[in-house]
Design a protein around this motif. Structure first.
Motif, PDB file in Angstrom:
ATOM      1  N   ALA A 191       8.494   1.383  -7.288  1.00  0.00           N
ATOM      2  CA  ALA A 191       7.874   2.482  -6.552  1.00  0.00           C
ATOM      3  C   ALA A 191       9.130   3.462  -5.962  1.00  0.00           C
ATOM      4  O   ALA A 191      10.543   3.019  -5.977  1.00  0.00           O
ATOM      5  CB  ALA A 191       6.980   2.161  -5.893  1.00  0.00           C
TER       6      ALA A 191
ATOM      7  N   MET B 238       0.966   3.847  -1.741  1.00  0.00           N
ATOM      8  CA  MET B 238       1.344   2.319  -2.751  1.00  0.00           C
ATOM      9  C   MET B 238       0.586   1.960  -0.702  1.00  0.00           C
ATOM     10  O   MET B 238      -0.125   1.052  -0.531  1.00  0.00           O
ATOM     11  CB  MET B 238       1.754   1.763  -2.579  1.00  0.00           C
ATOM     12  CG  MET B 238       1.806   3.068  -4.647  1.00  0.00           C
ATOM     13  SD  MET B 238       4.104   1.848  -5.337  1.00  0.00           S
ATOM     14  CE  MET B 238       2.498   0.523  -5.800  1.00  0.00           C
TER      15      MET B 238
ATOM     16  N   TYR C  56       5.971   4.702  -2.744  1.00  0.00           N
ATOM     17  CA  TYR C  56       5.746   3.554  -2.514  1.00  0.00           C
ATOM     18  C   TYR C  56       5.279   4.082  -0.630  1.00  0.00           C
ATOM     19  O   TYR C  56       4.109   2.917  -0.568  1.00  0.00           O
ATOM     20  CB  TYR C  56       7.430   3.032  -1.678  1.00  0.00           C
ATOM     21  CG  TYR C  56       6.924   1.870  -0.899  1.00  0.00           C
ATOM     22  CD1 TYR C  56       6.538   0.607  -1.668  1.00  0.00           C
ATOM     23  CD2 TYR C  56       7.571   1.806   0.526  1.00  0.00           C
ATOM     24  CE1 TYR C  56       5.863  -0.514  -0.718  1.00  0.00           C
ATOM     25  CE2 TYR C  56       6.517   0.486   1.492  1.00  0.00           C
ATOM     26  CZ  TYR C  56       6.538  -0.993   0.835  1.00  0.00           C
ATOM     27  OH  TYR C  56       6.281  -1.550   1.386  1.00  0.00           O
TER      28      TYR C  56
ATOM     29  N   ASP D 188       5.261   6.198 -14.051  1.00  0.00           N
ATOM     30  CA  ASP D 188       6.112   5.415 -12.442  1.00  0.00           C
ATOM     31  C   ASP D 188       4.782   5.048 -11.519  1.00  0.00           C
ATOM     32  O   ASP D 188       3.803   5.985 -11.696  1.00  0.00           O
ATOM     33  CB  ASP D 188       7.289   5.707 -12.131  1.00  0.00           C
ATOM     34  CG  ASP D 188       7.096   6.732 -11.449  1.00  0.00           C
ATOM     35  OD1 ASP D 188       6.806   7.275 -10.013  1.00  0.00           O
ATOM     36  OD2 ASP D 188       6.919   7.968 -12.314  1.00  0.00           O
ATOM     37  N   TRP D 189       4.207   4.609 -11.075  1.00  0.00           N
ATOM     38  CA  TRP D 189       4.026   4.412  -9.923  1.00  0.00           C
ATOM     39  C   TRP D 189       3.722   5.749  -8.742  1.00  0.00           C
ATOM     40  O   TRP D 189       2.922   5.848  -7.797  1.00  0.00           O
ATOM     41  CB  TRP D 189       3.690   3.428  -8.811  1.00  0.00           C
ATOM     42  CG  TRP D 189       3.691   1.547  -9.650  1.00  0.00           C
ATOM     43  CD1 TRP D 189       4.337   0.651  -9.967  1.00  0.00           C
ATOM     44  CD2 TRP D 189       2.584   1.873  -9.986  1.00  0.00           C
ATOM     45  NE1 TRP D 189       3.626   0.352 -11.122  1.00  0.00           N
ATOM     46  CE2 TRP D 189       1.675   0.038 -10.697  1.00  0.00           C
ATOM     47  CE3 TRP D 189       1.252   2.370 -10.569  1.00  0.00           C
ATOM     48  CZ2 TRP D 189       1.656  -0.119 -11.829  1.00  0.00           C
ATOM     49  CZ3 TRP D 189       0.291   1.539 -11.442  1.00  0.00           C
ATOM     50  CH2 TRP D 189       0.480   0.686 -11.578  1.00  0.00           C
TER      51      TRP D 189
ATOM     52  N   SER E 232      -1.928   0.022  -6.392  1.00  0.00           N
ATOM     53  CA  SER E 232      -1.292   1.358  -6.736  1.00  0.00           C
ATOM     54  C   SER E 232      -3.169   1.609  -6.458  1.00  0.00           C
ATOM     55  O   SER E 232      -4.050   1.229  -6.615  1.00  0.00           O
ATOM     56  CB  SER E 232      -0.785   1.388  -8.341  1.00  0.00           C
ATOM     57  OG  SER E 232      -1.446   2.649  -8.782  1.00  0.00           O
TER      58      SER E 232
END
Length: 238
Positions: free
Chosen positions: A136, A73, A70, A66-67, A47
């Motif tokens: 993600a 990232m 997606y 949470d990340w 991340s």
């Protein structure tokens, strides 16, 4: 030794399917993307926040929710691969200007200064940062009801527990409710249903040889002075 243990954890994460087809009772799609199937992404740049393998000896662990998406990232990872050097990685981290990162950095620096500690960017880059939810989001939003926060948090708790065991930080700071909820399940302690009540009742939680400091999400609508009080406890306990 820690690198090997973390490699084994990444391998376990890469084959996990608990949240890849997750749906709520109303059939809402809440599935997440398992980023750990892409080994270079998971091991190098999970991340904008952290390069895990350079932070395994940190005495401070910060756990978010949470990340995020997606796609964000992936963009970061692709930019890094064009010139995969530590210098480029630091530039990418510092170029990210989200409100969450800005406020988290502000609280960390100001709380450290209150305790007569100079927290520069180099020291900030040594903090181990992770999340209660390891995969993600599919969409491009950081918020919304297209993620099952409770179930995904429970699904990921074994992996979060293992990260804590490997890093073995002195202090763990949880950002928001669900990261604290994850720890309550991992370490079997009770918490109220509202974060404000938890912080009022137990501003510091001692479990085994860990000190857990529940904090509000840095971009939450809570007075900054109130938030800062929790961050000050980090340095008092490290």
């Amino acid at each position: 030794m820690k690198d090997k243990a973390f490699n084994e954890l990444i391998t376990k994460l890469s084959i996990c399917e608990k949240c890849t087809n997750l749906k709520k009772k109303n059939n809402t799609d809440c599935s997440l993307i398992n980023i750990y199937k892409e080994e270079s992404l998971a091991k190098q740049v999970p991340s904008i926040w952290t390069d895990w393998y350079h932070r395994l000896d940190s005495s401070l662990m910060i756990i978010g929710q949470d990340w995020g998406p997606y796609e964000e990232m992936k963009k970061l990872h692709e930019a890094y691969l064009k010139n995969p050097t530590p210098e480029v990685w630091i530039q990418l981290i510092e170029s990210e200007k989200s409100l969450t990162k800005k406020m988290l950095t502000k609280f960390l620096v100001e709380s450290a200064a209150y305790n007569k500690i100079v927290l520069d960017q180099e020291k900030i880059n040594q903090i181990f940062i992770t999340n209660a939810i390891m995969c993600a989001r599919k969409n491009n939003h950081y918020r919304g009801n297209d993620i099952d926060l409770k179930q995904s948090t429970l699904n990921c708790s074994e992996y979060l527990k293992r990260q804590i065991e490997i890093v073995h930080p002195k202090v763990i700071v949880t950002l928001g409710y669900y990261s604290l909820f994850a720890l309550s399940k991992i370490f079997s302690f009770s918490i109220s249903k509202k974060l404000t009540e938890v912080i009022k009742e137990t501003p510091i939680i001692k479990v085994n040889d860990y000190t857990i400091i529940p904090a509000y999400h840095p971009s939450s609508q809570i007075k900054k002075e109130i938030q800062l009080e929790q961050y000050k406890k980090i340095w008092e306990n490290i």
